[in-house]
Design a protein around this motif. Sequence first.
Motif, mmCIF file in Angstrom:
data_model
loop_
_atom_site.group_PDB
_atom_site.id
_atom_site.type_symbol
_atom_site.label_atom_id
_atom_site.label_comp_id
_atom_site.label_asym_id
_atom_site.label_seq_id
_atom_site.Cartn_x
_atom_site.Cartn_y
_atom_site.Cartn_z
ATOM 1 N N ILE A 180 -49.425 -39.912 7.816
ATOM 2 C CA ILE A 180 -49.837 -38.802 6.956
ATOM 3 C C ILE A 180 -51.193 -39.053 6.310
ATOM 4 N N ASP A 181 -51.415 -40.253 5.767
ATOM 5 C CA ASP A 181 -52.676 -40.520 5.087
ATOM 6 C C ASP A 181 -53.853 -40.436 6.053
ATOM 7 N N ALA A 182 -53.677 -40.947 7.269
ATOM 8 C CA ALA A 182 -54.745 -40.858 8.264
ATOM 9 C C ALA A 182 -55.013 -39.408 8.641
ATOM 10 N N LEU A 183 -53.944 -38.616 8.792
ATOM 11 C CA LEU A 183 -54.116 -37.198 9.118
ATOM 12 C C LEU A 183 -54.772 -36.458 7.965
ATOM 13 N N ALA A 184 -54.368 -36.767 6.726
ATOM 14 C CA ALA A 184 -54.965 -36.114 5.554
ATOM 15 C C ALA A 184 -56.448 -36.424 5.448
ATOM 16 N N GLU A 185 -56.819 -37.675 5.663
ATOM 17 C CA GLU A 185 -58.234 -38.049 5.628
ATOM 18 C C GLU A 185 -59.020 -37.259 6.672
ATOM 19 N N PHE A 186 -58.446 -37.125 7.862
ATOM 20 C CA PHE A 186 -59.132 -36.402 8.930
ATOM 21 C C PHE A 186 -59.278 -34.926 8.581
ATOM 22 N N VAL A 187 -58.214 -34.308 8.113
ATOM 23 C CA VAL A 187 -58.275 -32.890 7.740
ATOM 24 C C VAL A 187 -59.316 -32.663 6.662
ATOM 25 N N CYS A 188 -59.320 -33.519 5.645
ATOM 26 C CA CYS A 188 -60.247 -33.346 4.521
ATOM 27 C C CYS A 188 -61.696 -33.626 4.901
ATOM 28 N N SER A 189 -61.915 -34.292 6.032
ATOM 29 C CA SER A 189 -63.292 -34.561 6.463
ATOM 30 C C SER A 189 -64.040 -33.284 6.828
ATOM 31 N N PHE A 190 -63.308 -32.188 7.023
ATOM 32 C CA PHE A 190 -63.941 -30.913 7.358
ATOM 33 C C PHE A 190 -64.237 -30.074 6.117
ATOM 34 N N ALA A 191 -63.863 -30.582 4.943
ATOM 35 C CA ALA A 191 -64.137 -29.887 3.687
ATOM 36 C C ALA A 191 -65.380 -30.484 3.044
ATOM 37 N N SER A 192 -66.062 -29.685 2.247
ATOM 38 C CA SER A 192 -67.276 -30.135 1.584
ATOM 39 C C SER A 192 -66.956 -31.269 0.613
ATOM 40 N N PRO A 193 -67.941 -32.122 0.307
ATOM 41 C CA PRO A 193 -67.710 -33.237 -0.621
ATOM 42 C C PRO A 193 -67.204 -32.751 -1.967
ATOM 43 N N GLY A 194 -66.438 -33.617 -2.635
ATOM 44 C CA GLY A 194 -65.867 -33.253 -3.926
ATOM 45 C C GLY A 194 -66.921 -33.117 -5.014
ATOM 46 N N GLY A 195 -66.538 -32.460 -6.067
ATOM 47 C CA GLY A 195 -67.437 -32.226 -7.196
ATOM 48 C C GLY A 195 -66.771 -31.291 -8.173
ATOM 49 N N ASP A 196 -67.570 -30.655 -9.006
ATOM 50 C CA ASP A 196 -67.009 -29.725 -9.980
ATOM 51 C C ASP A 196 -66.468 -28.465 -9.314
ATOM 52 N N GLU A 197 -67.078 -28.073 -8.191
ATOM 53 C CA GLU A 197 -66.644 -26.862 -7.505
ATOM 54 C C GLU A 197 -65.527 -27.187 -6.515
ATOM 55 N N ALA A 198 -64.735 -26.164 -6.171
ATOM 56 C CA ALA A 198 -63.656 -26.334 -5.204
ATOM 57 C C ALA A 198 -64.230 -26.690 -3.840
ATOM 58 N N ARG A 199 -63.534 -27.576 -3.133
ATOM 59 C CA ARG A 199 -63.997 -27.993 -1.819
ATOM 60 C C ARG A 199 -63.700 -26.907 -0.796
#
Length: 211
Positions: free
Chosen positions: A42-61
């Motif tokens: 799960i953690d490896a899959l979550a990391e991969f999925v989140c790699s397609f989202a913009s970097p974190g910050g104050d705004e929603a990814r």
Amino acid sequence: IGGGYMRCPEFNINPLLDDDEVELVNGEFRVAAVAERMGSRIDALAEFVCSFASPGGDEARMFDRPTMVALPATEVVRQLAEAILRRGVAPAVITQDTSFAERQVAFAACQNRSAVLLQIGVVGEGIDLPWLRRLIDAKPTMSPTAWFQLVGRITRPHNEPEPPEYICTNRNLERHAYLWDGLVPPSHVGVAQDAFGGPSQRSAARHMGLE
């Protein structure tokens, strides 16, 4: 495809689950066994999925394109949703218990790229998502029909220059690439095999049946 009735996806591999190690029952993967093995990744899959989202910050990814993940069981959907949330990314979950109104909210969030759509098999034949542009396949199947219908979720024609993207995390592409009648480059099948250390032990089996 030549007539513009559908778009051929770009096929890619991210080897997370060698389903040769998963038990078959009556010619199909035992769901509990797939869920157990997928749970350990799960953690490896979550990391991969989140790699397609913009970097974190104050705004929603935000995701770079509307993205859906196909998963084997409700428990795996729950685990992945929690793992994605811990990384600051929003999941849009659809299971058999999700109401019609809740599904529309989930579809809208995926379409506007504010969330990744997590689902099992409820987004199948008869569901039209012409805006979907990426499918992450974490649901191994021996059924050529089920797999082709799943990939069909991203093949609706569109005017964007980039093709839709199919990413396989198991041996589904190796197993069912023949269904695309030569449109999947043979090198991709080789990559799929090499990713798991060699050809599938079940590569000679094509479960057609009434399909």
